[in-house]
Design a protein around this motif. Sequence first.
Motif, mmCIF file in Angstrom:
data_model
loop_
_atom_site.group_PDB
_atom_site.id
_atom_site.type_symbol
_atom_site.label_atom_id
_atom_site.label_comp_id
_atom_site.label_asym_id
_atom_site.label_seq_id
_atom_site.Cartn_x
_atom_site.Cartn_y
_atom_site.Cartn_z
ATOM 1 N N GLN A 135 0.827 -1.211 0.000
ATOM 2 C CA GLN A 135 0.000 0.000 0.000
ATOM 3 C C GLN A 135 0.860 1.258 0.000
ATOM 4 O OE1 GLN A 135 -2.453 -0.578 3.472
ATOM 5 N NE2 GLN A 135 -3.954 -1.835 2.387
ATOM 6 N N ALA A 136 2.063 1.152 0.565
ATOM 7 C CA ALA A 136 2.990 2.284 0.595
ATOM 8 C C ALA A 136 3.783 2.405 -0.699
ATOM 9 C CB ALA A 136 3.948 2.148 1.777
ATOM 10 N N GLY A 137 3.564 1.470 -1.635
ATOM 11 C CA GLY A 137 4.224 1.516 -2.933
ATOM 12 C C GLY A 137 5.638 0.994 -2.950
ATOM 13 N N LEU A 138 6.005 0.171 -1.970
ATOM 14 C CA LEU A 138 7.363 -0.366 -1.908
ATOM 15 C C LEU A 138 7.473 -1.680 -2.673
ATOM 16 C CD1 LEU A 138 7.435 1.797 0.306
ATOM 17 C CD2 LEU A 138 8.860 0.274 1.666
ATOM 18 N N ASP A 139 8.689 -1.973 -3.085
ATOM 19 C CA ASP A 139 8.975 -3.205 -3.820
ATOM 20 C C ASP A 139 9.204 -4.337 -2.820
ATOM 21 O OD1 ASP A 139 10.236 -5.323 -5.241
ATOM 22 O OD2 ASP A 139 10.973 -3.927 -6.751
ATOM 23 N N ILE A 140 8.243 -5.238 -2.701
ATOM 24 C CA ILE A 140 8.300 -6.313 -1.724
ATOM 25 C C ILE A 140 9.500 -7.234 -1.976
ATOM 26 C CG2 ILE A 140 7.107 -8.334 -0.787
ATOM 27 C CD1 ILE A 140 5.846 -5.757 0.048
ATOM 28 N N GLU A 141 9.812 -7.473 -3.239
ATOM 29 C CA GLU A 141 10.880 -8.421 -3.570
ATOM 30 C C GLU A 141 12.229 -7.977 -3.036
ATOM 31 O OE1 GLU A 141 12.903 -10.700 -7.416
ATOM 32 O OE2 GLU A 141 11.159 -9.403 -7.700
ATOM 33 N N ILE A 142 12.584 -6.710 -3.216
ATOM 34 C CA ILE A 142 13.904 -6.273 -2.764
ATOM 35 C C ILE A 142 13.954 -6.205 -1.235
ATOM 36 C CG2 ILE A 142 14.376 -5.026 -4.894
ATOM 37 C CD1 ILE A 142 13.935 -2.409 -3.342
ATOM 38 N N ILE A 143 12.815 -5.968 -0.614
ATOM 39 C CA ILE A 143 12.760 -5.989 0.854
ATOM 40 C C ILE A 143 12.945 -7.406 1.358
ATOM 41 C CG2 ILE A 143 11.223 -5.644 2.843
ATOM 42 C CD1 ILE A 143 10.032 -3.255 1.258
ATOM 43 N N HIS A 144 12.267 -8.366 0.713
ATOM 44 C CA HIS A 144 12.387 -9.767 1.111
ATOM 45 C C HIS A 144 13.797 -10.301 0.888
ATOM 46 C CE1 HIS A 144 7.834 -10.937 1.102
ATOM 47 N NE2 HIS A 144 8.142 -10.032 1.992
ATOM 48 N N ASN A 145 14.501 -9.750 -0.087
ATOM 49 C CA ASN A 145 15.871 -10.198 -0.344
ATOM 50 C C ASN A 145 16.771 -9.951 0.878
ATOM 51 O OD1 ASN A 145 15.301 -11.083 -2.914
ATOM 52 N ND2 ASN A 145 16.013 -9.227 -3.929
ATOM 53 N N THR A 146 16.567 -8.815 1.554
ATOM 54 C CA THR A 146 17.399 -8.510 2.713
ATOM 55 C C THR A 146 16.997 -9.360 3.925
ATOM 56 O OG1 THR A 146 16.020 -6.710 3.601
ATOM 57 C CG2 THR A 146 17.625 -6.133 1.901
ATOM 58 N N ILE A 147 15.795 -9.906 3.880
ATOM 59 C CA ILE A 147 15.372 -10.845 4.919
ATOM 60 C C ILE A 147 15.918 -12.237 4.609
ATOM 61 C CG2 ILE A 147 13.381 -11.984 5.980
ATOM 62 C CD1 ILE A 147 11.815 -9.380 5.566
ATOM 63 N N SER A 148 15.824 -12.631 3.338
ATOM 64 C CA SER A 148 16.275 -13.963 2.926
ATOM 65 C C SER A 148 17.769 -14.168 3.144
ATOM 66 C CB SER A 148 15.933 -14.202 1.446
ATOM 67 O OG SER A 148 14.541 -14.182 1.244
ATOM 68 N N ASP A 149 18.565 -13.137 2.904
ATOM 69 C CA ASP A 149 20.013 -13.308 3.038
ATOM 70 C C ASP A 149 20.514 -13.061 4.470
ATOM 71 O OD1 ASP A 149 20.167 -10.550 3.400
ATOM 72 O OD2 ASP A 149 21.014 -10.134 1.426
ATOM 73 N N GLY A 150 19.592 -12.758 5.379
ATOM 74 C CA GLY A 150 19.952 -12.608 6.785
ATOM 75 C C GLY A 150 20.437 -11.233 7.190
ATOM 76 N N SER A 151 20.606 -10.319 6.236
ATOM 77 C CA SER A 151 21.182 -9.018 6.577
ATOM 78 C C SER A 151 20.240 -8.173 7.435
ATOM 79 C CB SER A 151 21.577 -8.254 5.310
ATOM 80 O OG SER A 151 20.479 -8.105 4.429
ATOM 81 N N ALA A 152 18.935 -8.276 7.193
ATOM 82 C CA ALA A 152 17.978 -7.518 8.004
ATOM 83 C C ALA A 152 17.975 -8.024 9.441
ATOM 84 C CB ALA A 152 16.576 -7.616 7.401
ATOM 85 N N LEU A 153 18.008 -9.337 9.606
ATOM 86 C CA LEU A 153 18.038 -9.916 10.946
ATOM 87 C C LEU A 153 19.329 -9.550 11.670
ATOM 88 C CD1 LEU A 153 16.650 -11.651 13.054
ATOM 89 C CD2 LEU A 153 17.682 -13.675 11.981
ATOM 90 N N ALA A 154 20.443 -9.548 10.948
ATOM 91 C CA ALA A 154 21.729 -9.172 11.545
ATOM 92 C C ALA A 154 21.684 -7.725 12.039
ATOM 93 C CB ALA A 154 22.849 -9.352 10.528
ATOM 94 N N ALA A 155 21.095 -6.836 11.247
ATOM 95 C CA ALA A 155 20.979 -5.435 11.649
ATOM 96 C C ALA A 155 20.099 -5.290 12.881
ATOM 97 C CB ALA A 155 20.409 -4.608 10.493
ATOM 98 N N LEU A 156 19.041 -6.088 12.944
ATOM 99 C CA LEU A 156 18.162 -6.050 14.106
ATOM 100 C C LEU A 156 18.879 -6.564 15.348
ATOM 101 C CD1 LEU A 156 15.451 -5.608 15.465
ATOM 102 C CD2 LEU A 156 14.741 -7.863 14.628
ATOM 103 N N MET A 157 19.610 -7.661 15.210
ATOM 104 C CA MET A 157 20.344 -8.201 16.345
ATOM 105 C C MET A 157 21.378 -7.205 16.858
ATOM 106 S SD MET A 157 19.044 -11.065 17.192
ATOM 107 C CE MET A 157 17.486 -10.289 16.708
ATOM 108 N N ASN A 158 21.967 -6.445 15.962
ATOM 109 C CA ASN A 158 22.903 -5.393 16.373
ATOM 110 C C ASN A 158 22.205 -4.377 17.268
ATOM 111 O OD1 ASN A 158 24.046 -2.454 15.664
ATOM 112 N ND2 ASN A 158 25.724 -3.928 15.612
#
Length: 219
Positions: free
Chosen positions: A144-167
């Motif tokens: 609804q905000a007009g964001l590209d879901i695929e590129i967002i999911h890519n950072t979740i799939s490769d673990g980088s988003a989770l790593a940033a959160l754990m930091n």
Amino acid sequence: MKSPLIIDYYTDILCVWAWIAQRRVDELNNQLGDRIEIRYHYMDIFGDVHNKINTQWQEKGRFEGFAKHVINAASDYENAPVNTEIWQHSKPTTSATSHQYLKAVELAYDRNKSIEIALKFRQAFFIDGLDISDINVLNTLLEQAGLDIEIIHNTISDGSALAALMNNYQTAKQLSLKGSPSYIIDNGRQTLFGNVGYRVLLANVEERLKRPSNEASWC
């Protein structure tokens, strides 16, 4: 040009006090502009919601009691509306899902976009009563905000988003932060947390702006 004063701002997205603080942070940005830079981080307060409510609120009505607490806490703040069915109709299981998605947005886009989406997530929970621990709900909000879901999911799939959160989580623990929201001003020279009024927050920030960052201690 003098560098802006850094304010590291830690919250849990399901925390009502952070929802109440939203207007104060916005006003602080409006008032001080480029004299400050607020960096948004997340901390683990509602990582395991059901365990938290069933233990800490066991003698106080559990979800029903907690819902009344949240509604009462926000009742004095017209800029922090709360759905009357909050924590009743939908009961998010964790804040970590939203936090991870917000880190994913930050990595896929930038910090400002993540801040924008964080407000949308909070509005979805506190006003609309949606379960923002549900990835389907989050995906819908992003679309609804007009964001590209695929590129967002890519950072979740490769673990980088989770790593940033754990930091974020680990840093919050290292700083021994006591609650949400927490304000770390000028690289740890001052820490404020909880329901800090706007005038108190502004006064502390302005006082720090008047002092040189390399001011020596008298001790």
